[in-house]
Design an enzyme around this catalytic site. Structure first.
Site, PDB file in Angstrom:
ATOM      1  N   GLN A 113       0.672 -10.117  -5.771  1.00  0.00           N
ATOM      2  CA  GLN A 113       0.258 -11.522  -5.789  1.00  0.00           C
ATOM      3  C   GLN A 113       1.065 -12.356  -6.783  1.00  0.00           C
ATOM      4  OE1 GLN A 113      -1.871 -12.951  -3.777  1.00  0.00           O
ATOM      5  NE2 GLN A 113      -2.959 -11.214  -2.875  1.00  0.00           N
ATOM      6  N   SER A 138       5.296  -7.075  -1.970  1.00  0.00           N
ATOM      7  CA  SER A 138       5.199  -7.160  -0.514  1.00  0.00           C
ATOM      8  C   SER A 138       5.747  -8.498  -0.059  1.00  0.00           C
ATOM      9  CB  SER A 138       3.740  -7.010  -0.075  1.00  0.00           C
ATOM     10  OG  SER A 138       3.630  -6.985   1.328  1.00  0.00           O
ATOM     11  N   CYS A 157      -8.079  -6.675   2.343  1.00  0.00           N
ATOM     12  CA  CYS A 157      -8.087  -5.232   2.589  1.00  0.00           C
ATOM     13  C   CYS A 157      -9.501  -4.671   2.617  1.00  0.00           C
ATOM     14  CB  CYS A 157      -7.266  -4.516   1.519  1.00  0.00           C
ATOM     15  SG  CYS A 157      -5.527  -4.987   1.559  1.00  0.00           S
ATOM     16  N   THR A 200       0.835  -1.209   0.000  1.00  0.00           N
ATOM     17  CA  THR A 200       0.000   0.000   0.000  1.00  0.00           C
ATOM     18  C   THR A 200       0.867   1.255   0.000  1.00  0.00           C
ATOM     19  OG1 THR A 200      -1.855  -1.107   1.080  1.00  0.00           O
ATOM     20  CG2 THR A 200      -1.759   1.284   1.265  1.00  0.00           C
ATOM     21  N   THR A 255      14.771   5.334   9.606  1.00  0.00           N
ATOM     22  CA  THR A 255      15.601   4.203  10.023  1.00  0.00           C
ATOM     23  C   THR A 255      15.088   2.931   9.359  1.00  0.00           C
ATOM     24  OG1 THR A 255      15.962   5.235  12.180  1.00  0.00           O
ATOM     25  CG2 THR A 255      16.418   2.870  11.999  1.00  0.00           C
TER      26      THR A 255
END
Length: 396
Positions: free
Chosen positions: A194, A214, A334, A87, A247
């Protein structure tokens, strides 16, 4: 549906749930856990503080993970920018495209894109930063190529087409979409969340401008993803983010790198195995569930995806029957809790009966033959019970 053999098989799994929701997330691979733990306990330096050895070691982990992500996606490690997930990567890509393009940016997006893409574009359009052009799909969620070419002729600056749909599993010809987009001077954003490791993504070869991935969809940790782009520079973005360098999440980055390494080594073989299991699951469900229909393309589909409808059995009630036995879903995680029908299925033009009875199944690394056989029985029994309790109608 009384069958002693089936009842014995089901009872053997009475204390164990079968997980068939790998599109929502995947369990972290133990090999990934090992490297994440090491990064937390041993290599705990700040990767931005390379003036000491601890920081230098942490920075080295970040660099190695960039190389692993780049290798699977066939890109330059320098183009890998870690984020908190897909996202954030989507939002950074769209923000960058808007900030570096002419205003308002003309964005073409398929009607089955992830809600993160759609919602951002709608918000940006509301602010006058872009104008949207919908790219329709057919009843299998395949891109309508004629409409796509018409949109390109009308003038687009950015095209958003995912590599594979997160609900029905339909895959897209990204090489051809990118070539057509570039021919008309448009950049392309590919949500490969995906698809990564399950279909070929050639970032450099296809000249993909923005690619989003992701870790938690490929057996890595949650909270870490990446935007792959040769164009992107954080300094190009203006606003309140500032110029300070955050960081790095070194344990998450280390886990993502290892997860991508494993997918590069084992993804092809795993996909072949899961495709066979997926087909077995489908055959069993078709034999046990009268009137079952498959949603999405049966030819161009992710190997671990099965999306079906069983008209007459509302999916929310079916899921209640399966709770604690088999984990499946009705669509995108989601959109969990949303009471509105799937925008993907609506864009495909499916009727209400198919939409309200749809189930998404995602097989994974730990899915076995026995899991598939038992799950098929449990799902079929749940559907039969729901149909019977609601109407008594026979679907034989």
């Amino acid at each position: 549906m009384s069958d002693p053999a089936r009842e014995r098989a089901v009872s053997s799994r009475s204390n164990a749930m079968i997980y068939l929701d790998h599109h929502a997330t995947t369990p972290v691979d133990s090999r990934v856990v090992d490297i994440v733990t090491r990064a937390m306990l041993d290599d705990y330096g700040n990767a931005n503080g390379v003036e000491n050895l601890h920081g230098e070691r942490a920075a080295s982990i970040v660099d190695r993970s960039k190389a692993s992500v780049a290798s699977l996606l066939r890109s330059d490690p320098a183009d890998v920018h870690f984020t908190s997930g897909s996202t954030e990567a989507i939002e950074l890509a769209l923000s960058h495209a808007i900030a570096s393009g002419k205003a308002p940016l003309r964005v073409g997006l398929s009607t089955v894109e992830h809600k993160a893409v759609i919602d951002y574009v709608l918000r940006a359009e509301g602010l006058g930063l872009c104008t949207k052009v919908w790219l329709p799909v057919n009843d299998e969620a395949m891109l309508d190529w004629t409409a796509f070419e018409t949109a390109l002729h009308s003038g687009l600056d950015l095209v958003c087409v995912m590599a594979a749909n997160n609900e029905v599993g339909t895959t897209y010809p990204i090489t051809e979409v990118a070539a057509a987009s570039h021919l008309f001077g448009a950049k392309i954003l590919v949500d490969a969340t995906q698809a990564v490791g399950r279909m070929e993504i050639d970032t450099e070869g296809d000249n993909l401008d923005y690619v989003v991935v992701s870790a938690h969809k490929v057996y890595g940790p949650k909270g870490i993803g990446a935007l792959i782009s040769r164009h992107f520079e954080p300094s190009h973005l203006t606003g309140l983010r500032g110029a300070h360098q955050a960081t790095p999440n070194v344990p998450g980055i280390a886990g993502m790198g290892r997860a991508f390494e494993i997918m590069e080594m084992e993804g092809d073989e795993e996909s072949r195995r899961l495709a066979l299991l997926r087909d077995l699951l489908l055959r069993r469900l078709q034999a046990l569930v009268p009137g079952l229909v498959v949603n999405g393309s049966e030819k161009d589909r992710l190997p671990h995806n099965l999306h079906v409808s069983a008209p007459g059995a509302p999916n929310d009630i079916v899921l209640l029957r399966l709770r604690g036995q088999v984990s499946v879903s009705t669509g995108s995680a989601c959109n969990s809790g949303a009471q509105e029908p799937s925008h993907v299925l609506r864009a495909m033009g499916l009727d209400a009966a198919r939409i309200e009875s749809s189930l998404r199944m995602g097989l994974g690394r730990s899915t076995s033959n026995d899991d598939v056989k038992i799950a098929a029985t449990l799902i079929a029994d749940a559907i039969a019970d729901v149909r019977s309790s609601l109407s008594g109608e026979s679907y034989a």
